[in-house]
Design a protein around this motif. Structure first.
Motif, PDB file in Angstrom:
ATOM      1  N   GLU A  73       0.806  -1.220   0.000  1.00 40.87           N
ATOM      2  CA  GLU A  73       0.000   0.000   0.000  1.00 40.87           C
ATOM      3  C   GLU A  73       0.843   1.276   0.000  1.00 40.87           C
ATOM      4  OE1 GLU A  73      -2.945  -0.049  -0.673  1.00 40.87           O
ATOM      5  OE2 GLU A  73      -4.015  -1.748   0.188  1.00 40.87           O
ATOM      6  N   THR A  74       2.143   1.153   0.190  1.00 35.70           N
ATOM      7  CA  THR A  74       2.996   2.346   0.210  1.00 35.70           C
ATOM      8  C   THR A  74       4.094   2.257  -0.845  1.00 35.70           C
ATOM      9  OG1 THR A  74       4.182   1.322   2.066  1.00 35.70           O
ATOM     10  CG2 THR A  74       2.553   3.006   2.604  1.00 35.70           C
ATOM     11  N   SER A  75       5.124   1.486  -0.559  1.00 34.17           N
ATOM     12  CA  SER A  75       6.322   1.467  -1.407  1.00 34.17           C
ATOM     13  C   SER A  75       6.426   0.256  -2.315  1.00 34.17           C
ATOM     14  CB  SER A  75       7.564   1.498  -0.518  1.00 34.17           C
ATOM     15  OG  SER A  75       7.588   0.327   0.306  1.00 34.17           O
ATOM     16  N   MET A  76       5.625  -0.772  -2.057  1.00 36.41           N
ATOM     17  CA  MET A  76       5.763  -2.080  -2.714  1.00 36.41           C
ATOM     18  C   MET A  76       7.148  -2.671  -2.472  1.00 36.41           C
ATOM     19  SD  MET A  76       3.393  -2.197  -6.063  1.00 36.41           S
ATOM     20  CE  MET A  76       1.725  -1.531  -6.069  1.00 36.41           C
ATOM     21  N   ASP A  77       7.729  -2.363  -1.330  1.00 36.01           N
ATOM     22  CA  ASP A  77       9.071  -2.868  -1.025  1.00 36.01           C
ATOM     23  C   ASP A  77       9.104  -4.385  -0.927  1.00 36.01           C
ATOM     24  OD1 ASP A  77      10.448  -0.486  -1.053  1.00 36.01           O
ATOM     25  OD2 ASP A  77      10.219  -0.095   1.089  1.00 36.01           O
ATOM     26  N   ILE A 136      16.426  23.828 -11.308  1.00 40.33           N
ATOM     27  CA  ILE A 136      15.235  22.982 -11.226  1.00 40.33           C
ATOM     28  C   ILE A 136      15.652  21.586 -10.784  1.00 40.33           C
ATOM     29  CG2 ILE A 136      13.288  21.993 -12.459  1.00 40.33           C
ATOM     30  CD1 ILE A 136      13.280  24.345 -14.310  1.00 40.33           C
ATOM     31  N   GLU A 137      15.070  21.147  -9.696  1.00 41.36           N
ATOM     32  CA  GLU A 137      15.321  19.815  -9.142  1.00 41.36           C
ATOM     33  C   GLU A 137      14.145  18.918  -9.503  1.00 41.36           C
ATOM     34  OE1 GLU A 137      15.447  17.874  -4.641  1.00 41.36           O
ATOM     35  OE2 GLU A 137      15.799  20.020  -4.930  1.00 41.36           O
ATOM     36  N   PHE A 138      14.431  17.693  -9.949  1.00 39.93           N
ATOM     37  CA  PHE A 138      13.378  16.765 -10.359  1.00 39.93           C
ATOM     38  C   PHE A 138      13.678  15.392  -9.776  1.00 39.93           C
ATOM     39  CE2 PHE A 138      11.806  13.829 -13.886  1.00 39.93           C
ATOM     40  CZ  PHE A 138      10.477  13.891 -13.490  1.00 39.93           C
ATOM     41  N   ASN A 139      12.759  14.857  -8.978  1.00 38.99           N
ATOM     42  CA  ASN A 139      12.993  13.544  -8.381  1.00 38.99           C
ATOM     43  C   ASN A 139      11.665  12.850  -8.078  1.00 38.99           C
ATOM     44  OD1 ASN A 139      12.183  14.631  -5.744  1.00 38.99           O
ATOM     45  ND2 ASN A 139      14.165  15.669  -5.818  1.00 38.99           N
ATOM     46  N   PRO A 140      11.698  11.525  -7.985  1.00 35.54           N
ATOM     47  CA  PRO A 140      10.464  10.784  -7.695  1.00 35.54           C
ATOM     48  C   PRO A 140      10.099  10.873  -6.222  1.00 35.54           C
ATOM     49  CG  PRO A 140      12.313   9.269  -7.939  1.00 35.54           C
ATOM     50  CD  PRO A 140      12.834  10.637  -8.274  1.00 35.54           C
ATOM     51  N   LEU A 141       8.801  10.890  -5.952  1.00 38.03           N
ATOM     52  CA  LEU A 141       8.330  10.828  -4.570  1.00 38.03           C
ATOM     53  C   LEU A 141       8.432   9.407  -4.026  1.00 38.03           C
ATOM     54  CD1 LEU A 141       5.207  13.139  -4.926  1.00 38.03           C
ATOM     55  CD2 LEU A 141       7.277  13.629  -3.619  1.00 38.03           C
ATOM     56  N   PHE A 142       8.336   8.417  -4.902  1.00 42.36           N
ATOM     57  CA  PHE A 142       8.620   7.029  -4.530  1.00 42.36           C
ATOM     58  C   PHE A 142       8.944   6.278  -5.817  1.00 42.36           C
ATOM     59  CE2 PHE A 142       4.121   6.621  -5.594  1.00 42.36           C
ATOM     60  CZ  PHE A 142       4.051   5.384  -6.218  1.00 42.36           C
ATOM     61  N   PRO A 143       9.617   5.133  -5.721  1.00 43.26           N
ATOM     62  CA  PRO A 143       9.968   4.395  -6.942  1.00 43.26           C
ATOM     63  C   PRO A 143       8.719   4.038  -7.735  1.00 43.26           C
ATOM     64  CG  PRO A 143      11.170   3.526  -5.061  1.00 43.26           C
ATOM     65  CD  PRO A 143      10.159   4.480  -4.517  1.00 43.26           C
ATOM     66  N   SER A 144       8.799   4.161  -9.029  1.00 49.20           N
ATOM     67  CA  SER A 144       7.632   3.959  -9.877  1.00 49.20           C
ATOM     68  C   SER A 144       7.230   2.489  -9.943  1.00 49.20           C
ATOM     69  CB  SER A 144       7.914   4.482 -11.279  1.00 49.20           C
ATOM     70  OG  SER A 144       9.033   3.810 -11.832  1.00 49.20           O
TER      71      SER A 144
END
Length: 393
Positions: free
Chosen positions: A147-151, A295-303
């Motif tokens: 439900e969060t990261s799929m870790d 400009i900084e660009f990064n994911p909020l969590f792994p796709s």
């Protein structure tokens, strides 16, 4: 061989619902799934499964995956699901979300359909089949943090875990087989300008001004994607991009020194999240150069990649035969792309209703329990008990 004695189905469901296994990005809400995993391990070991526990490294607490195997050999069937739930608003429930409640011809409780309830149904399905010889293994996988990261699912892929040939994920699908869903990316753009007195724009570099161009460019990119990619099997046939939230500046008479945008992008099967991110990065770099701004660009969590098992797959076809429903697509994401990455044909199929998931009074209709158990039994018989030639079709 005597049939092992398990608790009654209702008691097993109640035991799992009573355990708080919420996963959340907030450490105040996040709970370990270990008690759920240990309870499942006890039950599957009672049936003669060989159980392995896999540590999963997560942000807030210690978590585990469970891999339970019955039978030997190659191929076989994987039945997979997650052991965590979303947080809940207890005051909006008619009953205690951590207490299994029966009313209106349904069971109510947090996770009953999404998806702790899946595991007792597996146990109930396999129990009467244990007197027969398994030609190929049955593997049950219970994961952490879907439900969060799929870790949990990511850990399986990182370990290149050897599982089976076909996999069914028991997410809520109204008893209909699902063979494709979109992926999901959640991204953040942060523009770092410099503040100053608003009476003289040359005293700073306005991050909001630059964000105007970023927004325009992302909207243009969204339109390009919609023209380039289309799959009529989805209710929304194009990839989508939602510009979800924006924050910037601190006062009307100060040049905005920083501005942040968060958005999600849901690609279709066949689209690569890595390629999409690279395309966006190039577009942002050009804007940064044109406006002399950072400009900084990064994911909020792994796709999570989009998922598709071809409709021609024997596994998809057999699930269609069992359910008397054609395979469909859904909008929500699951762990299916990770199981596909491990070489399995994967179908998402469960007795719950996604409209009841993540909601107060989550429930599972009693009328679907026995029909779904019969589906599981036919799958197990077909892929584990009959000739092993079935496994490599």
């Amino acid at each position: 061989m005597s049939t092992p004695v398990l608790p009654p189905l209702r008691d097993m469901l109640a035991s799992l619902i009573a355990i708080n296994s919420i996963s959340s990005a907030s450490p105040q809400l996040d709970q370990s799934n270990q008690p759920v995993i240990h309870q499942l391990a006890t039950w599957f070991e009672l049936l003669g499964f060989k159980v392995d526990l896999m540590p999963v490294h997560t942000t807030h607490s210690k978590k585990l995956n469970l891999i339970a195997r019955y039978g030997e050999g190659h191929g076989g069937l994987v039945l997979a699901g997650h052991t965590d739930t979303v947080p809940c608003d207890e005051h909006l429930w008619q009953s205690n979300p951590f207490q299994l409640t029966e009313r209106d011809n349904a069971y109510f409780g947090l996770g009953i359909c999404d998806m702790k309830g899946f595991f007792p149904l597996i146990l109930e399905a396999v129990k009467p089949l244990l007197s027969q010889k398994f030609q190929c293994p049955l593997i049950v996988v219970a994961t952490a943090d879907e439900e969060t990261s799929m870790d949990g699912a990511r850990a399986l892929v990182e370990a290149q875990q050897k599982l089976g040939r076909f996999a069914l994920i028991g997410e809520p699908t109204n008893m209909k087989p699902i063979n494709m869903h979109k992926g999901i990316m959640m991204e953040r753009v942060v523009i770092h300008g410099s503040s100053g007195h608003s009476s003289d724009p040359s005293l700073g570099n306005n991050a909001l001004d630059a964000m105007y161009y970023v927004l325009g460019d992302l909207i243009q990119f969204r339109q390009q994607l919609a023209k380039q990619f289309n799959n009529p099997l989805f209710t929304v046939p194009s990839p989508t991009m939602n510009l979800g939230c924006i924050h910037g500046g601190d006062n009307p008479n100060r040049i905005c020194g920083s501005c942040e945008l968060a958005f999600d992008l849901r690609p279709l099967p066949g689209m690569s999240t890595e390629n999409l991110r690279e395309s966006i990065q190039k577009r942002l770099a050009l804007i940064a150069e044109q406006h002399s701004i950072d400009i900084e660009f990064n994911p909020l969590f792994p796709s999570v990649e989009a998922f598709e098992t071809p409709a021609q797959s024997p596994f998809v076809q057999y699930c269609q035969q069992l359910t008397q429903h054609e395979a469909e697509s859904v909008a929500f994401a699951t762990e299916a792309p990770f199981l596909n990455a491990l070489g399995m044909d994967t179908v998402v199929l469960g007795p719950g209703d996604i409209a009841k998931a993540h909601q107060p009074d989550e429930c599972l209709p009693l009328s679907r329990i026995n029909p779904f158990i019969k589906i599981l039994q036919r799958l197990i018989h077909h892929y584990c008990i009959t000739s092993p030639n079935v496994q490599t079709t």
